[in-house]
Every structure is written in structure tokens, then in C-alpha cells.
Design a protein around this motif. Structure first.
Motif, PDB file in Angstrom:
ATOM      1  N   ALA A  76       0.857  -1.187   0.000  1.00 20.51           N
ATOM      2  CA  ALA A  76       0.000   0.000   0.000  1.00 20.51           C
ATOM      3  C   ALA A  76       0.891   1.235   0.000  1.00 20.51           C
ATOM      4  O   ALA A  76       2.028   1.183   0.480  1.00 20.51           O
ATOM      5  N   ALA A  77       0.357   2.319  -0.526  1.00 20.72           N
ATOM      6  CA  ALA A  77       1.115   3.576  -0.522  1.00 20.72           C
ATOM      7  C   ALA A  77       0.176   4.736  -0.796  1.00 20.72           C
ATOM      8  O   ALA A  77      -0.905   4.566  -1.377  1.00 20.72           O
ATOM      9  N   ALA A  78       0.609   5.907  -0.382  1.00 23.48           N
ATOM     10  CA  ALA A  78      -0.101   7.154  -0.671  1.00 23.48           C
ATOM     11  C   ALA A  78       0.898   8.295  -0.554  1.00 23.48           C
ATOM     12  O   ALA A  78       1.873   8.208   0.195  1.00 23.48           O
ATOM     13  N   PHE A  79       0.645   9.341  -1.306  1.00 27.81           N
ATOM     14  CA  PHE A  79       1.464  10.543  -1.242  1.00 27.81           C
ATOM     15  C   PHE A  79       0.682  11.639  -0.536  1.00 27.81           C
ATOM     16  O   PHE A  79      -0.525  11.773  -0.722  1.00 27.81           O
ATOM     17  N   LEU A 130      -4.551   2.315   5.767  1.00 29.47           N
ATOM     18  CA  LEU A 130      -3.726   3.301   5.069  1.00 29.47           C
ATOM     19  C   LEU A 130      -4.241   4.715   5.325  1.00 29.47           C
ATOM     20  O   LEU A 130      -3.461   5.626   5.628  1.00 29.47           O
ATOM     21  N   LEU A 131      -5.563   4.906   5.252  1.00 28.04           N
ATOM     22  CA  LEU A 131      -6.129   6.233   5.509  1.00 28.04           C
ATOM     23  C   LEU A 131      -5.912   6.659   6.957  1.00 28.04           C
ATOM     24  O   LEU A 131      -5.630   7.835   7.230  1.00 28.04           O
ATOM     25  N   ALA A 132      -6.027   5.733   7.887  1.00 25.32           N
ATOM     26  CA  ALA A 132      -5.784   6.057   9.303  1.00 25.32           C
ATOM     27  C   ALA A 132      -4.320   6.427   9.515  1.00 25.32           C
ATOM     28  O   ALA A 132      -4.004   7.390  10.238  1.00 25.32           O
ATOM     29  N   ALA A 133      -3.411   5.700   8.877  1.00 27.73           N
ATOM     30  CA  ALA A 133      -1.981   6.015   9.001  1.00 27.73           C
ATOM     31  C   ALA A 133      -1.681   7.370   8.374  1.00 27.73           C
ATOM     32  O   ALA A 133      -0.856   8.132   8.905  1.00 27.73           O
ATOM     33  N   ALA A 134      -2.338   7.700   7.261  1.00 23.95           N
ATOM     34  CA  ALA A 134      -2.140   9.010   6.635  1.00 23.95           C
ATOM     35  C   ALA A 134      -2.638  10.125   7.555  1.00 23.95           C
ATOM     36  O   ALA A 134      -1.980  11.169   7.691  1.00 23.95           O
ATOM     37  N   ALA A 135      -3.780   9.911   8.190  1.00 26.69           N
ATOM     38  CA  ALA A 135      -4.301  10.916   9.123  1.00 26.69           C
ATOM     39  C   ALA A 135      -3.360  11.084  10.314  1.00 26.69           C
ATOM     40  O   ALA A 135      -3.085  12.214  10.738  1.00 26.69           O
ATOM     41  N   GLY A 195     -14.549   8.689   7.441  1.00 27.61           N
ATOM     42  CA  GLY A 195     -14.597   9.986   8.108  1.00 27.61           C
ATOM     43  C   GLY A 195     -14.492  11.194   7.206  1.00 27.61           C
ATOM     44  O   GLY A 195     -14.627  12.326   7.667  1.00 27.61           O
ATOM     45  N   TYR A 196     -14.221  11.001   5.931  1.00 25.00           N
ATOM     46  CA  TYR A 196     -14.144  12.112   4.983  1.00 25.00           C
ATOM     47  C   TYR A 196     -15.549  12.583   4.636  1.00 25.00           C
ATOM     48  O   TYR A 196     -16.505  11.807   4.688  1.00 25.00           O
ATOM     49  N   GLY A 230      -9.864  -5.847   0.368  1.00 32.21           N
ATOM     50  CA  GLY A 230     -10.859  -6.581   1.132  1.00 32.21           C
ATOM     51  C   GLY A 230     -10.378  -7.011   2.509  1.00 32.21           C
ATOM     52  O   GLY A 230     -11.102  -7.677   3.243  1.00 32.21           O
ATOM     53  N   LYS A 231      -9.170  -6.624   2.875  1.00 36.51           N
ATOM     54  CA  LYS A 231      -8.604  -6.991   4.179  1.00 36.51           C
ATOM     55  C   LYS A 231      -8.616  -5.834   5.181  1.00 36.51           C
ATOM     56  O   LYS A 231      -8.091  -5.970   6.279  1.00 36.51           O
ATOM     57  N   GLY A 232      -9.171  -4.694   4.773  1.00 37.15           N
ATOM     58  CA  GLY A 232      -9.182  -3.523   5.651  1.00 37.15           C
ATOM     59  C   GLY A 232      -7.939  -2.668   5.536  1.00 37.15           C
ATOM     60  O   GLY A 232      -7.769  -1.701   6.283  1.00 37.15           O
ATOM     61  N   TYR A 233      -7.061  -2.997   4.598  1.00 35.05           N
ATOM     62  CA  TYR A 233      -5.813  -2.242   4.464  1.00 35.05           C
ATOM     63  C   TYR A 233      -6.037  -0.817   3.961  1.00 35.05           C
ATOM     64  O   TYR A 233      -5.255   0.078   4.273  1.00 35.05           O
ATOM     65  N   GLY A 234      -7.090  -0.602   3.179  1.00 30.03           N
ATOM     66  CA  GLY A 234      -7.390   0.758   2.733  1.00 30.03           C
ATOM     67  C   GLY A 234      -7.720   1.657   3.910  1.00 30.03           C
ATOM     68  O   GLY A 234      -7.238   2.784   4.002  1.00 30.03           O
TER      69      GLY A 234
END
Length: 174
Positions: A74-77, A110-115, A145-146, A103-107
Motif C-alpha cells: 500500500a502507498a499514498a502521497f 492506510l487512511l488512518a496512518a495518513a491521518a 470519516g471524509y 478486502g482486508k481492511g488495508y485501505g
């Protein structure tokens, strides 16, 4: 198993190739990450190089999630806003989870880690992101939460005759 997230990992050849493979695989699986399938690594590489250059200049940050085997999963900028009246929020984009891990909740992870990462940046009060309409992504982001704060109908053309809305989502951090 959960992912292990790292903000601003060392950009090694393995990391660079892992993010490039992730971006290619997500794009080719139909992910809305700036390309339309089919796409090759060579087509994505210039965009990744631009992101890495922005990181080296301090304009962008990279958040990477590794799976239990150490692979980039996973990744995000996160991009800082350079406009002096908008420096209180960051832009989150190219949010990707490898298709084999969806489907494993990783999205959500990832969003929680970004926050969490954005909360650690001085003066940042919100995260803004754009998503492509027609895929239901706004419902996923809303469940994280968005809130939808804007929509431009037909602003994204994925193919002739296939225009999608450009949807702006916002996550207040304070």
C-alpha cells in the motif's frame, strides 16, 4: 495480518520498484490512480520520478505499507500546499492498496496512518483528496470519516464518451 507503515522511507531501488509495481498493478486492476488500464511500468515511471523529486524537495511525503513478507502492499502521497492561504491542509493522493490485499481492511488502515502522519505535521488541520466518480470511492472515503465538499461533473475523461465526476473529499483533523 496487518501492514507496517513507514512515513518517508529511504528511497532504495527496492522501494522504488515496489511502489512502481504497486502503481502498475493497481492501475491495471482498474484502480483510479491517474492512469487507465492497460498501462506499463514505463508509462508510470515518469510520474513516480516526479513524486520522488517532490519528496527530495520537501514538497511531498510518501507513506508506504509493507506486508508480512516485506513487500510494498500500500502507498499514498501527501502533498503540502504551497499557497500561503492554504498551508493548513495537505492533499492526499495516489492512494493505493495492492489488488491481492484488497478486502482486508488495508485501505482503512492506510487512511488512518495518513491521518496520523498529517496530525504530526506542524499547522495541518485537514486532509483533502480527490476521487473519480463512478466507482463508489466517495462512499468508502465517507465511511472513513471524509466528507464530500465538492464535485465537478464530467471533469475526468477516462475514455471518449466516458466522463466521470471529480469529487473532492475532506477530513478535518482538529
Amino acid at each position: 495480518m496487518s501492514l507496517t507503515f513507514t512515513l518517508d522511507p529511504a528511497v532504495t531501488p527496492a522501494l522504488r520498484d515496489g511502489v512502481l509495481d504497486l502503481w502498475t498493478d493497481v492501475s491495471n486492476a482498474g484502480g483510479a490512480v491517474g492512469f487507465v488500464a492497460p498501462v506499463s511500468r514505463d508509462e508510470i515511471r515518469p510520474d513516480l520520478v516526479r513524486q520522488l523529486a517532490a519528496m527530495a524537495e520537501g514538497r511531498n511525503r510518501l507513506l508506504v505499507g509493507h506486508d508480512a513478507s516485506g513487500e510494498v502492499a500500500a502507498a499514498a502521497f501527501l502533498a503540502f500546499n504551497s499557497h500561503r492561504l492554504q498551508t493548513h491542509w495537505v492533499m492526499l493522493y495516489t492512494v493505493m492498496v495492492h489488488p491481492r490485499h484488497q478486502g482486508k481492511g488495508y485501505g482503512r488502515d492506510l487512511l488512518a496512518a495518513a491521518a496520523d502522519a498529517a496530525r504530526g505535521f506542524d499547522g495541518i488541520e485537514a486532509i483533502r483528496l480527490g476521487c473519480r466518480g463512478g466507482l463508489g470511492l466517495e462512499h468508502f472515503y465517507r465511511s472513513c470519516g471524509y466528507q464530500e465538499v465538492g464535485r465537478v461533473p464530467g471533469a475526468i475523461r477516462v475514455a471518449p464518451g466516458d466522463d466521470r465526476d471529480d469529487i473532492t473529499m475532506l477530513l478535518p483533523l482538529v
